[in-house]
Design a protein around this motif. Sequence first.
Motif, PDB file in Angstrom:
ATOM      1  N   SER A 177       0.870  -1.146  -0.128  1.00  6.31           N
ATOM      2  CA  SER A 177       0.002  -0.023   0.060  1.00  6.31           C
ATOM      3  C   SER A 177       0.952   1.321   0.017  1.00  6.31           C
ATOM      4  O   SER A 177       1.473   1.482   0.908  1.00  6.31           O
ATOM      5  N   PRO A 178       0.547   2.103  -1.035  1.00  8.42           N
ATOM      6  CA  PRO A 178       1.564   3.176  -1.195  1.00  8.42           C
ATOM      7  C   PRO A 178       1.246   4.036   0.253  1.00  8.42           C
ATOM      8  O   PRO A 178       2.143   4.689   0.724  1.00  8.42           O
ATOM      9  N   VAL A 179       0.019   4.242   0.630  1.00  2.00           N
ATOM     10  CA  VAL A 179      -0.233   5.166   1.840  1.00  2.00           C
ATOM     11  C   VAL A 179      -0.154   4.651   3.156  1.00  2.00           C
ATOM     12  O   VAL A 179       0.680   5.021   3.879  1.00  2.00           O
ATOM     13  N   LYS A 180      -0.545   3.216   3.399  1.00  2.00           N
ATOM     14  CA  LYS A 180      -0.316   2.622   4.431  1.00  2.00           C
ATOM     15  C   LYS A 180       0.867   2.131   4.654  1.00  2.00           C
ATOM     16  O   LYS A 180       1.244   2.150   6.065  1.00  2.00           O
ATOM     17  N   ASP A 181       1.535   1.623   3.883  1.00  2.00           N
ATOM     18  CA  ASP A 181       2.825   0.910   4.065  1.00  2.00           C
ATOM     19  C   ASP A 181       4.115   1.659   3.802  1.00  2.00           C
ATOM     20  O   ASP A 181       5.134   1.387   4.319  1.00  2.00           O
ATOM     21  N   VAL A 182       3.936   2.707   2.852  1.00  2.00           N
ATOM     22  CA  VAL A 182       5.124   3.427   2.475  1.00  2.00           C
ATOM     23  C   VAL A 182       5.052   4.904   3.100  1.00  2.00           C
ATOM     24  O   VAL A 182       5.986   5.216   3.914  1.00  2.00           O
ATOM     25  N   GLU A 183       4.125   5.579   2.940  1.00  2.33           N
ATOM     26  CA  GLU A 183       4.053   6.982   3.242  1.00  2.33           C
ATOM     27  C   GLU A 183       3.920   6.945   4.818  1.00  2.33           C
ATOM     28  O   GLU A 183       4.809   7.799   5.405  1.00  2.33           O
ATOM     29  N   ALA A 184       3.087   6.141   5.592  1.00  2.00           N
ATOM     30  CA  ALA A 184       2.947   6.196   6.865  1.00  2.00           C
ATOM     31  C   ALA A 184       4.193   5.501   7.669  1.00  2.00           C
ATOM     32  O   ALA A 184       4.726   6.171   8.729  1.00  2.00           O
ATOM     33  N   ALA A 192      11.045   2.480   3.943  1.00  2.00           N
ATOM     34  CA  ALA A 192      10.000   2.027   3.272  1.00  2.00           C
ATOM     35  C   ALA A 192      10.175   1.405   1.937  1.00  2.00           C
ATOM     36  O   ALA A 192      10.667   2.186   0.873  1.00  2.00           O
ATOM     37  N   VAL A 193       9.696   0.014   1.781  1.00  2.89           N
ATOM     38  CA  VAL A 193      10.189  -0.588   0.302  1.00  2.89           C
ATOM     39  C   VAL A 193       8.422  -0.656  -0.140  1.00  2.89           C
ATOM     40  O   VAL A 193       7.641  -1.357   0.664  1.00  2.89           O
ATOM     41  N   ARG A 202       3.589   4.825 -10.530  1.00  2.00           N
ATOM     42  CA  ARG A 202       3.825   5.201  -9.279  1.00  2.00           C
ATOM     43  C   ARG A 202       2.826   6.381  -8.790  1.00  2.00           C
ATOM     44  O   ARG A 202       2.932   7.302  -9.662  1.00  2.00           O
ATOM     45  N   PRO A 203       1.988   6.523  -7.699  1.00  2.00           N
ATOM     46  CA  PRO A 203       1.209   7.448  -7.404  1.00  2.00           C
ATOM     47  C   PRO A 203       1.944   8.913  -7.301  1.00  2.00           C
ATOM     48  O   PRO A 203       3.238   8.837  -7.019  1.00  2.00           O
ATOM     49  N   PRO A 204       1.445   9.978  -7.814  1.00  2.00           N
ATOM     50  CA  PRO A 204       2.334  11.410  -7.361  1.00  2.00           C
ATOM     51  C   PRO A 204       2.546  11.655  -6.081  1.00  2.00           C
ATOM     52  O   PRO A 204       1.836  11.535  -5.275  1.00  2.00           O
ATOM     53  N   GLY A 205       3.914  11.989  -6.001  1.00  2.00           N
ATOM     54  CA  GLY A 205       4.387  12.196  -4.642  1.00  2.00           C
ATOM     55  C   GLY A 205       4.911  11.182  -3.873  1.00  2.00           C
ATOM     56  O   GLY A 205       5.421  11.334  -2.876  1.00  2.00           O
ATOM     57  N   LEU A 206       4.558   9.954  -4.264  1.00  2.00           N
ATOM     58  CA  LEU A 206       5.129   8.718  -3.445  1.00  2.00           C
ATOM     59  C   LEU A 206       6.685   8.743  -4.019  1.00  2.00           C
ATOM     60  O   LEU A 206       7.006   8.392  -5.003  1.00  2.00           O
ATOM     61  N   ARG A 207       7.273   8.461  -2.741  1.00  2.00           N
ATOM     62  CA  ARG A 207       9.028   8.402  -2.955  1.00  2.00           C
ATOM     63  C   ARG A 207       9.319   7.351  -1.889  1.00  2.00           C
ATOM     64  O   ARG A 207       9.940   7.466  -0.983  1.00  2.00           O
ATOM     65  N   PRO A 208       9.188   6.052  -2.296  1.00  2.00           N
ATOM     66  CA  PRO A 208       9.606   4.814  -1.352  1.00  2.00           C
ATOM     67  C   PRO A 208      11.041   4.918  -1.437  1.00  2.00           C
ATOM     68  O   PRO A 208      11.623   5.276  -2.548  1.00  2.00           O
ATOM     69  N   ASP A 209      11.513   4.179  -0.497  1.00  2.00           N
ATOM     70  CA  ASP A 209      13.133   4.376  -0.468  1.00  2.00           C
ATOM     71  C   ASP A 209      13.642   3.108  -1.703  1.00  2.00           C
ATOM     72  O   ASP A 209      14.723   3.333  -1.932  1.00  2.00           O
ATOM     73  N   ALA A 210      12.621   2.248  -2.074  1.00  2.00           N
ATOM     74  CA  ALA A 210      12.879   1.425  -2.959  1.00  2.00           C
ATOM     75  C   ALA A 210      11.661   1.042  -3.485  1.00  2.00           C
ATOM     76  O   ALA A 210      10.636   0.837  -2.783  1.00  2.00           O
ATOM     77  N   GLU A 211      11.593   0.595  -4.639  1.00  2.00           N
ATOM     78  CA  GLU A 211      10.376  -0.198  -5.270  1.00  2.00           C
ATOM     79  C   GLU A 211      10.638  -1.514  -5.997  1.00  2.00           C
ATOM     80  O   GLU A 211      11.837  -1.617  -6.869  1.00  2.00           O
ATOM     81  N   ILE A 212      10.145  -2.515  -5.662  1.00  2.00           N
ATOM     82  CA  ILE A 212      10.507  -3.844  -6.144  1.00  2.00           C
ATOM     83  C   ILE A 212       9.279  -4.445  -6.618  1.00  2.00           C
ATOM     84  O   ILE A 212       8.084  -4.155  -6.188  1.00  2.00           O
ATOM     85  N   ARG A 213       9.154  -5.399  -7.604  1.00  2.00           N
ATOM     86  CA  ARG A 213       8.255  -6.260  -8.372  1.00  2.00           C
ATOM     87  C   ARG A 213       7.915  -7.499  -7.662  1.00  2.00           C
ATOM     88  O   ARG A 213       6.945  -8.032  -7.673  1.00  2.00           O
TER      89      ARG A 213
END
Length: 229
Positions: A177-184, A192-193, A202-213
């Motif tokens: 979850s971009p909001v619950k697992d990354v941003e929060a 946060a990955v 990627r949702p606008p403004g989302l900047r995870p420390d890493a993104e994986i598939r």
Amino acid sequence: MDLRTVVFDADETLVDLRTAVNGALVAVLAEMRRLTPAARDVTLAEIEGDWDAVYADHASAPVTEVRRAALARSLARVGLTAELEPIAELYFARRFALTRPFEDTLPALGVLRRSYTLGFATNGNSRPDRCGLAAEFAFEIYAHIGGVPKKPAPEFYAAVLTAAGMPPSSVVHVGDSPVKDVEAAQAAGLHAVWLNRAGLDRPPGLRPDAEIRSLSELPAVLGHWRQSP
């Protein structure tokens, strides 16, 4: 980077909840149709929509309560309100019987356990011992147990850090979850990955420390971080 602990979201991160829920709802619909001819015109999409309708108004409630309320809504469509208890029992039995880890889950956990303490933290009712993940984690955090609210509440991540016994900078959270697992998680100071299995934009403004598939990518990502100054 002094990473010590890796914490995982459960549903759609470690375990394939969607397939399990779909199978459970198919069983519920079949039982409804057995009980009354009025259910013949009810569709699976309508039953799925009952969850969406209830969740929209009760997002902070325990997921088991939301599911029971959604089932009650479905049964009320065809005059089967009195059947809630056996139908709920059927649903949860099938849901847990069908819930399994994704293929990349156990291999990734096996590699990561050699170098990190592993934690399990969820808003839902998936339990490792009922989902093929027994004894995989050093600690488990559940919303609505011990006064812990649901993600994205900061108190959820405070509970994670307490269980980990580590400062936020030493903990990485992995989830879908971009909001619950990354941003929060980032707001609480954790790394946060974002596990983006479907390859979504990627949702606008989302900047995870890493993104994986896939979780199979995670050990290399974290290993690289540990080697960074």
